[in-house]
Scaffold this motif. Structure first.
Motif, short mmCIF file in Angstrom:
data_model
loop_
_atom_site.label_atom_id
_atom_site.label_comp_id
_atom_site.label_asym_id
_atom_site.label_seq_id
_atom_site.Cartn_x
_atom_site.Cartn_y
_atom_site.Cartn_z
N LEU A 1 0.92 -0.67 0.01
CA LEU A 1 -0.42 0.06 -0.05
C LEU A 1 1.01 1.38 -0.14
O LEU A 1 2.02 1.81 0.77
CB LEU A 1 -0.72 0.03 1.07
N VAL A 2 1.16 1.99 -1.05
CA VAL A 2 1.64 3.41 -1.01
C VAL A 2 0.97 4.66 -0.36
O VAL A 2 -0.26 4.56 -1.76
CB VAL A 2 1.67 3.35 -2.09
N LEU A 3 1.25 5.13 0.14
CA LEU A 3 0.64 6.92 0.91
C LEU A 3 1.43 7.66 0.27
O LEU A 3 1.97 7.87 -0.38
CB LEU A 3 0.48 6.54 1.98
N LEU A 4 0.12 8.63 -0.29
CA LEU A 4 0.30 9.55 -1.81
C LEU A 4 0.26 11.48 -0.67
O LEU A 4 -1.44 10.96 -0.30
CB LEU A 4 -0.12 9.72 -2.37
N HIS A 5 0.36 11.81 -0.08
CA HIS A 5 0.69 13.33 0.45
C HIS A 5 -0.57 14.86 -0.29
O HIS A 5 0.46 14.08 -1.68
CB HIS A 5 1.34 13.74 1.83
N GLY A 6 -0.96 15.19 0.18
CA GLY A 6 -1.44 16.03 -1.03
C GLY A 6 -0.47 17.51 -0.87
O GLY A 6 0.96 17.64 -0.32
N SER A 7 -1.09 18.43 -1.64
CA SER A 7 -0.26 19.73 -1.93
C SER A 7 0.51 20.20 -0.82
O SER A 7 -0.33 20.79 0.44
CB SER A 7 -0.78 20.70 -2.76
N CYS A 8 1.47 20.90 -0.96
CA CYS A 8 2.49 22.21 0.91
C CYS A 8 2.31 20.59 2.43
O CYS A 8 2.30 21.24 3.43
CB CYS A 8 1.41 22.95 0.85
N LEU A 9 2.50 19.12 1.43
CA LEU A 9 1.38 18.51 2.71
C LEU A 9 3.06 17.72 2.67
O LEU A 9 3.75 17.44 1.40
CB LEU A 9 0.50 17.66 3.16
N CYS A 10 3.58 16.72 3.80
CA CYS A 10 4.81 15.22 3.65
C CYS A 10 4.02 14.27 4.38
O CYS A 10 2.24 14.49 4.93
CB CYS A 10 5.54 15.65 4.80
N ASP A 11 4.85 13.57 3.85
CA ASP A 11 3.81 12.56 4.37
C ASP A 11 3.54 12.23 5.84
O ASP A 11 2.74 11.25 6.34
CB ASP A 11 5.05 11.02 4.66
N ARG A 12 3.91 13.14 6.87
CA ARG A 12 3.60 13.42 8.33
C ARG A 12 1.97 12.94 8.94
O ARG A 12 1.05 13.00 9.58
CB ARG A 12 4.56 14.61 9.52
N ALA A 13 1.31 14.23 7.71
CA ALA A 13 0.39 14.40 7.80
C ALA A 13 -0.98 12.92 7.58
O ALA A 13 -1.74 13.30 8.04
CB ALA A 13 -0.59 14.71 6.02
N TRP A 14 0.00 11.79 7.28
CA TRP A 14 -0.97 10.94 7.34
C TRP A 14 -0.81 9.87 8.89
O TRP A 14 -1.57 9.11 9.30
CB TRP A 14 -0.49 9.27 6.64
N ALA A 15 -0.35 10.73 9.89
CA ALA A 15 -0.46 10.56 11.36
C ALA A 15 -0.53 11.58 12.11
O ALA A 15 0.23 11.75 12.73
CB ALA A 15 0.48 9.74 11.65
N PRO A 16 -1.86 11.88 11.61
CA PRO A 16 -2.06 13.51 12.53
C PRO A 16 -1.97 12.85 13.34
O PRO A 16 -2.98 11.95 14.47
CB PRO A 16 -3.29 13.86 12.40
N ALA A 17 -1.85 14.44 15.07
CA ALA A 17 -1.59 14.05 16.34
C ALA A 17 -0.84 12.77 16.61
O ALA A 17 -0.84 12.14 17.47
CB ALA A 17 -2.94 14.15 16.94
N GLY A 18 -0.24 12.02 15.37
CA GLY A 18 0.51 10.68 15.83
C GLY A 18 -0.43 9.80 16.07
O GLY A 18 0.42 8.13 16.62
N GLN A 19 -1.39 9.60 15.88
CA GLN A 19 -2.22 8.39 15.38
C GLN A 19 -2.27 7.70 14.17
O GLN A 19 -2.58 8.61 13.12
CB GLN A 19 -3.63 8.26 15.58
N ASP A 20 -1.43 6.55 13.16
CA ASP A 20 -0.88 6.26 12.43
C ASP A 20 -1.74 4.96 12.36
O ASP A 20 -2.15 3.91 11.99
CB ASP A 20 0.40 5.78 12.31
N ARG A 21 -3.57 5.04 11.61
CA ARG A 21 -4.15 4.64 11.44
C ARG A 21 -4.16 3.66 9.86
O ARG A 21 -4.53 2.42 9.71
CB ARG A 21 -5.28 5.06 11.12
N ALA A 22 -3.61 4.45 8.75
CA ALA A 22 -3.08 4.06 7.99
C ALA A 22 -1.73 2.15 7.25
O ALA A 22 -2.30 1.94 7.18
CB ALA A 22 -2.41 5.26 6.44
N GLU A 23 -1.05 3.33 9.05
CA GLU A 23 -0.42 1.71 8.38
C GLU A 23 -1.13 0.98 9.71
O GLU A 23 -0.57 -0.28 9.40
CB GLU A 23 1.15 2.78 10.22
N ALA A 24 -1.92 1.07 10.37
CA ALA A 24 -2.20 0.08 11.27
C ALA A 24 -3.68 -0.42 10.48
O ALA A 24 -3.45 -1.62 10.69
CB ALA A 24 -2.87 0.63 12.63
#
Length: 445
Positions: free
Chosen positions: A167-190
């Motif tokens: 599974l490859v995650l692609l972030h949006g404009s002006c963001l980095c890959d930390r956006a997939w784990a807001p507040a430290g909750q990495d739901r995508a990884e889980a």
């Protein structure tokens, strides 16, 4: 989060000698910042000079009697300013290059990474074109490590538990890959771990044209397939905002190039992606046009044109070279480009977010950046609608454009969609992990 994972890495960071990413040469950061400051100073000087000439030339009704006189006084001053700026910038750049061994590495952090991502989103095309050290390079990452796609051995160093589903995650404009784990909750990884996927993140310069990023991603995924340590049977792309458009563009590039990974692509999920453009960018274009109405304010319109190619692509959802090549990307008017069909043989899903609190009579409010219709690929002209199946669409109510990534409801929907494609049992997942470990041992690591 997997024990092999660390905190999300710094975007664009070169790989550390130990394999850890995140650290960047401090001198490179400083040199990149100095270059931007000097370029900005020169640009502002040019704008001020144009305004002085426009205002000092006199009224149009009198034929602007001083139009030939004012430049005689303003031009030498601004030429001197720009020359001095270039000289100072050149000297600073040379000094920082010599000091590089002493300055060592910068220490990444969430604030710094966010600032770098925004900077690339706004002027990333310029950073890339001028070779600025602050330009983010496209990389696939696993946790805190960038993948070295030079062969199975190098990949296993970062992904010792590689599985046959990615599974490859692609972030949006002006963001980095930390956006997939807001507040430290990495739901995508889980979620990926639960469904038997290896989760990778893409880091990229969102200021470049979407089609340029799409073509580079297509080549990167081809190298991934060739270097993956176990047979890669299934690939899923999950893109947020601009990330969904980059994924669609990559699919077309892969088809044109005959890439092997395209046949392994099982699903494409677009979350709040502006398939038919974002109203905010169209608003920016309108402001540019308004500033150009008066000769006094016209020079200020140049400031609005510093925004990147990636941002202007979002006006109508440009995903192909043909959508922008040979056109003035700042020109007012125009319309949506010809439609790029969804990739064939792939289960395509669309998620929209809306600030409207609950279902009811439409139309629904946007998520603050992207309208519901644009995110779902709907268009008032039927021939431009993308045609996501109704069962493959979902609207998140009471959610903003960024907030949707942290909402558990989104991941419940993703779980139902991706599980329907078949999820291996825990025993099968364990066998896949052991297979990667055996391969690692055979390679002598």
């Amino acid at each position: 989060m997997s024990p092999h994972d660390g905190p999300p890495p710094s975007p664009g960071a070169p790989e550390h000698p130990t394999g850890r990413t995140g650290a960047r040469p401090h001198a490179g950061d400083l040199r990149g910042a100095v270059r931007l400051v000097i370029e900005a100073l020169s640009g502002v000087s040019a704008v001020v000079e144009d305004m002085q000439v426009a205002i000092g030339s006199g009224p149009r009704v009198l034929g602007r009697p001083l139009s030939s006189v004012v430049p005689v006084f303003t031009a030498p001053v601004h030429l001197a300013i720009r020359a001095a700026a270039r000289l100072v910038g050149s000297e600073l750049d040379a000094a920082l290059e010599k000091l590089a061994p002493l300055l060592r590495e910068s220490v990444p952090g969430a604030g710094r990474e966010a600032a770098l991502a925004v900077l690339n989103g706004v002027v990333g095309h310029h950073l890339a074109a001028t070779g600025n050290p602050l330009a983010i390079e496209m990389r696939l990452r696993r946790g805190s490590r960038a993948l070295d796609l030079e062969g199975p051995a190098s990949v296993l160093g970062a992904v010792p538990d590689a599985r046959g589903k990615v599974l490859v995650l692609l972030h949006g404009s002006c963001l980095c890959d930390r956006a997939w784990a807001p507040a430290g909750q990495d739901r995508a990884e889980a979620l990926a771990r639960e469904l038997g996927f290896t989760c990778l993140r893409l880091s990229y310069n969102t200021g470049r044209h979407i089609s340029e990023n799409g073509a580079e991603l297509a080549g990167l995924l081809e190298r991934l397939v060739a270097s993956w340590p176990v047979p890669l049977d299934e690939l899923v792309l999950l893109g947020h905002s601009m990330g969904g458009l980059v994924a669609r563009s990559a699919c077309r590039s892969a088809e044109d190039a005959g890439h092997a990974w395209r046949a392994r692509l099982a699903a494409l999920v677009c979350v709040a992606s502006p398939h038919h453009g974002a109203a905010l960018e169209r608003g920016g274009s309108f402001i540019d046009a308004l500033l150009g109405v008066s000769r006094h304010s016209a020079p200020l319109a140049r400031l609005g044109k510093i925004r990147s190619a990636g941002v202007t692509d979002l006006r109508y959802g440009n995903v192909l070279d043909a959508h922008w090549r040979g056109r003035d990307r700042f020109a007012a008017g125009g319309g949506p480009p010809a439609r790029l069909d969804l990739p064939r043989g792939v289960a395509c899903y669309a998620v929209a977010a809306t600030r409207t609190a609950a279902p009811g009579e439409g139309p629904y409010a946007s998520d603050g950046l992207v309208s519901v219709d644009s995110a779902l690929g709907r268009h008032r002209r039927p021939e431009l609608s993308l045609g996501f199946p109704e069962a493959h669409q979902w609207i998140g109510f009471g959610m903003g454009h960024l907030e949707v990534l942290g909402r558990p409801e989104l991941y419940e929907v993703l779980r139902s969609w991706l599980s329907a494609r078949g999820c291996p049992s825990s025993a099968e997942s364990s066998r896949a992990t052991r297979s990667a470990g055996d391969r690692w041992a055979r390679l002598g690591k």
